[in-house]
Every structure is written in C-alpha cells, then in structure tokens.
Design a protein around this motif. Structure first.
Motif, mmCIF file in Angstrom:
data_model
loop_
_atom_site.group_PDB
_atom_site.id
_atom_site.type_symbol
_atom_site.label_atom_id
_atom_site.label_comp_id
_atom_site.label_asym_id
_atom_site.label_seq_id
_atom_site.Cartn_x
_atom_site.Cartn_y
_atom_site.Cartn_z
ATOM 1 N N LYS A 1 -4.846 11.747 0.480
ATOM 2 C CA LYS A 1 -5.119 10.885 1.626
ATOM 3 C C LYS A 1 -5.035 11.669 2.931
ATOM 4 N N PHE B 1 0.089 8.537 10.294
ATOM 5 C CA PHE B 1 0.776 7.628 9.372
ATOM 6 C C PHE B 1 0.992 8.283 8.008
ATOM 7 N N HIS B 2 -0.061 8.854 7.463
ATOM 8 C CA HIS B 2 0.052 9.439 6.123
ATOM 9 C C HIS B 2 0.892 10.716 6.131
ATOM 10 N N TYR C 1 0.836 -1.210 0.000
ATOM 11 C CA TYR C 1 0.000 0.000 0.000
ATOM 12 C C TYR C 1 0.864 1.250 0.000
ATOM 13 N N THR C 2 1.898 1.258 0.843
ATOM 14 C CA THR C 2 2.761 2.437 0.901
ATOM 15 C C THR C 2 3.520 2.637 -0.407
ATOM 16 N N TRP D 1 -8.360 6.017 16.064
ATOM 17 C CA TRP D 1 -7.923 5.352 14.845
ATOM 18 C C TRP D 1 -7.743 6.325 13.686
ATOM 19 N N GLU D 2 -8.605 7.304 13.596
ATOM 20 C CA GLU D 2 -8.489 8.284 12.504
ATOM 21 C C GLU D 2 -7.242 9.155 12.689
ATOM 22 N N THR D 3 -6.917 9.479 13.946
ATOM 23 C CA THR D 3 -5.701 10.258 14.214
ATOM 24 C C THR D 3 -4.467 9.432 13.870
ATOM 25 N N GLU E 1 -11.724 13.155 8.482
ATOM 26 C CA GLU E 1 -12.291 12.094 9.312
ATOM 27 C C GLU E 1 -11.952 12.297 10.786
ATOM 28 N N ASP F 1 -4.323 7.185 11.565
ATOM 29 C CA ASP F 1 -4.244 7.211 10.100
ATOM 30 C C ASP F 1 -3.643 8.527 9.600
ATOM 31 N N GLU G 1 -8.023 11.983 5.655
ATOM 32 C CA GLU G 1 -7.855 11.568 7.050
ATOM 33 C C GLU G 1 -8.079 12.732 8.008
#
Length: 209
Positions: free
Chosen positions: A153, A182-183, A138-139, A175-177, A160, A179, A157
């Motif tokens: 992305k 991460f991005h 994915y990355t 979980w959204e934080t 969200e 994400d 995020e």
C-alpha cells in the motif's frame, strides 16, 4: 536509570505510569516495588506489584497482552516512574486499550495546543486498532496482512503522490500525500517504532548539517 535512585514509599512501592511509547496515551497507573522494577529491567517487559494480592505479576503472562519496555524514567523527586511501552494487546483487564476511557471533565474533541496534535491522535487510534483488531476495520485487515500488505500500500500511495505532482494537481496531491502519511504511520505502528524516533532522526540529521 539505577533502581537504587528511586525513592520507594514506606510500603516499599513507587507509582508507575504506563504510557504507550507510540501514541503517548496513558494506559494505566500501577505500582512497583524494588523487585518488580528490577525484574522489569531484566525482562524488558512490565512486571508490576499487585497491592490486592500482595505479589508480583508479569503483565500479559497469562493473557498474552505483554508490554515491551521502550524507556523508563523517574520524576524530579524520584518517587514516581514513567514507563513507556510497546503494548501487545489491551492494557485494561476489561479488554480496553487504556484503563483511562471515561471522561470526568471535558470533551473528547479537545482543542489541540498545536496543529500537529492530530498526529498523536492518529497514532493512538492506530495503536488501539493493532491492540484490539476490531472486525471489519480496514486498518485491522492491514495489520493482519503484515509488512508485505502494508508495504504494498505504501508503494502504491507513493506512486500516486508522484503522479499527482506530475499532473500539477494540488488537490489530488493533498489527498494522496495524506494517504501516504497514513499508511507510513500504520507501518511504524506495525513495527513498534514510535513516530517520535523518526522525528529524532530527522532532527539529528538536520543538526549535523
């Protein structure tokens, strides 16, 4: 740093520890003579000295796996240099991200000294993905999509995260934080900006206040 300050050995060499400036992973141990170190400073990319061939070699000159210089410093005895780089591909001639891939002692799941150590681990993984671009990752697909795809992305995020907060749903917000973080780290890796530089900016801003 001045080249003349470095203490070269009797063979005119100094050990050079090559480290990824983003992930802090040690990529390789090489050697430089005065000419190699001077060329490194001039080119802004690693130029090393091959003890087996007894000649200079510009890392990545033929493979394309160059290493852009982020910083260079020497140790307290001035007889070793730490070269932090932004690698453009694997460091090892075997195609591995780092030459140090085999464990002699200890396990990969080593207890971390602080609870934020996973950020370093994650940066290491992202840097490796960017260097090797494994199929089906994915990355890898995001790196190949470039700034536009990664930026899209991050925007999604961030929205969200706001929605989760307005819903007063801390589980969703968690979980959204994650994400979003991460991005964002992925974007920093894409742009070759070490996360440490972001932390330095935050620290500098805090000190001004």
């Amino acid at each position: 740093m001045k080249v003349e300050d470095v203490q070269f050995d009797e063979k005119g060499l100094v050990p050079a520890i090559i480290q990824d400036a983003r992930s802090k992973e040690v990529l390789t141990l090489a050697y430089m003579n005065e000419e190699a170190l001077t060329s490194t400073l001039e080119k802004g990319e690693t130029v090393l000295y091959s003890r087996s061939r007894q000649e200079l070699w510009h890392k990545g000159a033929t493979s394309g796996n160059t290493q852009k210089i982020h910083s260079i410093r020497y140790d307290c005895d001035q007889d070793a240099v730490l070269v932090q780089v932004i690698p453009n591909g694997p460091a090892c001639h075997k195609g591995d991200y780092s030459c140090f891939s085999e464990f002699v002692y200890g396990e990969e799941e080593v207890p971390k000294e602080n609870r934020y150590a996973f950020l370093d681990e994650l940066q290491s993984v992202l840097a490796e993905r960017k260097a090797t671009l494994p199929e089906g990752s994915y990355t890898s697909s995001l790196f190949q999509g470039g700034v536009d795809r990664i930026g899209k992305k991050i925007g999604e995020e961030a929205s969200e995260v706001i929605i989760a907060a307005k819903n007063n749903d801390n589980e969703e917000l968690k979980w959204e934080t994650a994400d979003l973080f991460f991005h964002t780290l992925l974007m920093l890796t894409q742009q070759g900006l070490p996360f440490d530089d972001v932390l330095s900016a935050l620290e500098s801003r805090h000190k001004k206040k």
